[in-house]
Design a protein around this motif. Structure first.
Motif, PDB file in Angstrom:
ATOM      1  N   ASP A   1      15.219  70.851   8.040  1.00 18.45           N
ATOM      2  CA  ASP A   1      14.086  70.397   8.857  1.00 18.45           C
ATOM      3  C   ASP A   1      12.763  70.616   8.121  1.00 18.45           C
ATOM      4  OD1 ASP A   1      15.727  69.597  10.910  1.00 18.45           O
ATOM      5  OD2 ASP A   1      15.620  71.518  11.961  1.00 18.45           O
TER       6      ASP A   1
ATOM      7  N   ARG B   1      21.934  64.696   6.108  1.00 23.79           N
ATOM      8  CA  ARG B   1      22.052  65.521   7.316  1.00 23.79           C
ATOM      9  C   ARG B   1      23.246  65.084   8.162  1.00 23.79           C
ATOM     10  NH1 ARG B   1      18.295  68.670  10.081  1.00 23.79           N
ATOM     11  NH2 ARG B   1      18.838  69.070  12.254  1.00 23.79           N
TER      12      ARG B   1
ATOM     13  N   ARG C   1      17.687  61.415   3.344  1.00 22.14           N
ATOM     14  CA  ARG C   1      17.575  62.604   4.190  1.00 22.14           C
ATOM     15  C   ARG C   1      18.454  62.483   5.431  1.00 22.14           C
ATOM     16  NH1 ARG C   1      12.711  62.785   8.185  1.00 22.14           N
ATOM     17  NH2 ARG C   1      14.145  61.243   9.043  1.00 22.14           N
ATOM     18  N   SER C   2      18.372  61.343   6.119  1.00 24.47           N
ATOM     19  CA  SER C   2      19.181  61.139   7.320  1.00 24.47           C
ATOM     20  C   SER C   2      20.664  61.102   6.984  1.00 24.47           C
ATOM     21  CB  SER C   2      18.770  59.830   8.012  1.00 24.47           C
ATOM     22  OG  SER C   2      17.418  59.861   8.403  1.00 24.47           O
TER      23      SER C   2
ATOM     24  N   GLU D   1      12.338  70.916   4.884  1.00 25.08           N
ATOM     25  CA  GLU D   1      12.303  70.001   3.747  1.00 25.08           C
ATOM     26  C   GLU D   1      11.967  68.584   4.189  1.00 25.08           C
ATOM     27  OE1 GLU D   1      15.135  68.706  -0.040  1.00 25.08           O
ATOM     28  OE2 GLU D   1      16.008  69.625   1.743  1.00 25.08           O
ATOM     29  N   ASP D   2      12.516  68.153   5.319  1.00 24.59           N
ATOM     30  CA  ASP D   2      12.217  66.818   5.839  1.00 24.59           C
ATOM     31  C   ASP D   2      10.730  66.652   6.095  1.00 24.59           C
ATOM     32  OD1 ASP D   2      14.885  66.325   5.714  1.00 24.59           O
ATOM     33  OD2 ASP D   2      15.245  66.522   7.872  1.00 24.59           O
ATOM     34  N   ASN D   3      10.133  67.640   6.756  1.00 24.76           N
ATOM     35  CA  ASN D   3       8.710  67.548   7.088  1.00 24.76           C
ATOM     36  C   ASN D   3       7.848  67.549   5.831  1.00 24.76           C
ATOM     37  OD1 ASN D   3       9.356  67.575   9.836  1.00 24.76           O
ATOM     38  ND2 ASN D   3       9.244  69.802   9.967  1.00 24.76           N
TER      39      ASN D   3
ATOM     40  N   ASP E   1      13.130  55.483  11.192  1.00 21.46           N
ATOM     41  CA  ASP E   1      12.502  55.849   9.917  1.00 21.46           C
ATOM     42  C   ASP E   1      11.785  54.662   9.297  1.00 21.46           C
ATOM     43  OD1 ASP E   1      13.497  58.401  10.189  1.00 21.46           O
ATOM     44  OD2 ASP E   1      15.280  58.029   8.971  1.00 21.46           O
TER      45      ASP E   1
ATOM     46  N   THR F   1      13.779  57.816   0.666  1.00 22.81           N
ATOM     47  CA  THR F   1      13.883  59.258   0.894  1.00 22.81           C
ATOM     48  C   THR F   1      14.309  59.570   2.321  1.00 22.81           C
ATOM     49  OG1 THR F   1      12.161  59.648  -0.760  1.00 22.81           O
ATOM     50  CG2 THR F   1      12.634  61.435   0.771  1.00 22.81           C
ATOM     51  N   LEU F   2      13.731  58.866   3.292  1.00 19.74           N
ATOM     52  CA  LEU F   2      14.111  59.090   4.686  1.00 19.74           C
ATOM     53  C   LEU F   2      15.573  58.716   4.923  1.00 19.74           C
ATOM     54  CD1 LEU F   2      10.938  57.760   6.561  1.00 19.74           C
ATOM     55  CD2 LEU F   2      11.586  60.136   6.133  1.00 19.74           C
TER      56      LEU F   2
END
Length: 431
Positions: free
Chosen positions: A283, A57, A53-54, A285-287, A396, A49-50
């Motif tokens: 941001d 973005r 996400r990265s 959503e990431d958190n 990450d 997921t990380l």
């Protein structure tokens, strides 16, 4: 006689024997495997997921910065000589030179922009025309070096052809290819004694590009700057300046110098102003995703507690014997701490391997998922980009490892302390 050092070899041997003991021997191998699989899947999900996400973005920002201005300079509205309200920049060359002299500015290009209707053999599509000089267009990264292209960009702006460059989405909507001639229709055309008439002009497509962002490829048309000035009734003027800087992530530090260089009538609009709400949503959503997946890791780690409590209960007689032959409370604590932490360590290592493999091979994995789902797993018109990206960042991975090992070590301490404080007399009373 000196006591053995903490985590001595015998402590590891006893812990390993307990971990691989069968249930008939008082072990909890099934619970150990469940804990191991749980930690592995939780860490894998967190890293995957990380990485996505990265990657999302980075791809989103790269497509923005690769085909759009980092800073756009406009002019405030004023009344022209004809009495009409205008925002055209008459002295665009001098303003461009002044902005170009600002430290950190890498490129300044005057533009003439307008929205028109494109038509070809009965097919129509609304497009946004960017009038730009050929040398400036060749310095736009996502156009000069696109994901895919056809035609010859060097023909753009050539004197022998009225050539334009279009996005692949526009080409797909109009069903055209390089070499076809399309018609551009603008409602704000030639001014006559009877009013303004629509302007209709034909242009040959000399270059088709895929910038990698759906909304750009679907609407973007580039026209030579001088031709756009005539087409949009902006002779001798530009509608805006496109400014690129060295470090677009720190765009705030360039705003004041660029504004001072552009003059008192200038207005700035940065890429963060245009996409700020989306970036803030990313941001948040990431958190939220990190917190949710951290809870999954915690739940997986709690399986270690369950297995370890059962192991302590089943090994009560062994604990009593070990204490009787001279093992200290610290040695017992370390033995059962090793039992729990080894599960967390092995599960974390396996999860990291799976997560890294997913990030490295996300394209074939996504292709397989897309094929199995019938080709509708990813809609670029909604997500803006054409594929699921993944970017493996070691920060990450490190955060996932620290989280998993930290939770595994912490939850292991409590049942290990319970084992260490067990009274050997009580443990052996009914044996």
């Amino acid at each position: 006689m000196a006591s053995p050092a903490p985590f001595a070899r015998y402590e590891w041997m006893i812990a390993w024997r307990y971990l691989r003991a069968k249930r008939a021997e008082g072990g909890v191998s099934v619970m150990t495997w469940i804990s191991l699989v749980g930690i592995t899947l939780a860490v894998f999900a967190l890293i995957a997921t990380l990485a996505v996400r990265s990657g999302f973005r980075a791809e989103f920002i790269d497509t923005i910065l690769g085909a759009n201005a980092h800073v756009t300079v406009y002019s405030t509205a004023y009344v022209s000589e004809t009495g009409a309200t205008s925002r055209q920049i008459e002295e665009y060359a001098q303003m461009a030179d002044a902005v170009r002299a600002v430290p950190g500015v890498t490129r300044v290009a005057p533009l003439v922009k307008g929205q028109v209707m494109a038509s070809f053999r009965g097919e129509t599509s609304g497009v946004e025309v960017h009038g730009i000089r050929p040398e400036d267009l060749q310095s736009v990264p996502r156009v000069a070096e696109p994901l895919d292209s056809s035609g010859d960009l060097s023909r753009f702006g050539a004197e022998d052809v009225a050539g334009i460059a279009i996005g692949s989405g526009v080409a797909r909507e109009l069903n055209v290819v390089e070499g076809d001639v399309i018609r551009l229709i603008s409602p704000d055309g030639a001014r006559t004694a009877f009013g303004t008439t629509p302007r209709v002009s034909n242009y040959e497509i000399v270059y088709v590009f895929t910038a990698g962002r759906y909304d750009i490829d679907r609407t973007r048309v580039y026209m030579p700057f001088a031709e756009a000035q005539t087409y949009f009734n902006a002779e001798g003027a530009a509608t805006e300046l496109e400014v690129m800087v060295e470090n677009p992530d720190e765009i705030e530090q360039y705003e004041l110098p660029i504004l001072q260089a552009a003059g008192p009538d200038a207005i700035l609009w940065t890429w963060k102003d245009a996409s700020g709400s989306f970036l803030r949503a990313l941001d948040i959503e990431d958190n939220v995703m990190f917190v949710i997946l951290s809870i999954l890791v915690l739940i997986a780690a709690m399986n270690i507690v369950s297995g370890l409590i059962m192991l302590v209960k089943n090994k009560g007689r062994d604990i009593g014997i070990l204490r009787t032959v001279g093992l200290t409370e610290g040695a017992i604590l370390r033995i059962f701490f090793i039992c729990g932490s080894l599960t967390g360590i092995i599960g974390t290592v396996l999860g990291v391997i799976l997560g890294c493999l997913f990030a490295l091979y996300v394209d074939p994995i996504f292709s397989a998922v897309n094929y199995l789902s019938g080709g509708g797993a990813w809609d670029p018109s909604i997500r803006g980009i054409y594929a699921l990206p993944a970017k493996l960042e070691w920060g990450d991975v490190l955060s996932a490892v620290v989280l998993s090992l930290g939770l595994s070590f912490i939850v292991t301490i409590f049942p290990a302390r319970r084992a260490a404080r067990m009274n050997p007399v009580e443990a052996l009373r009914y044996e």
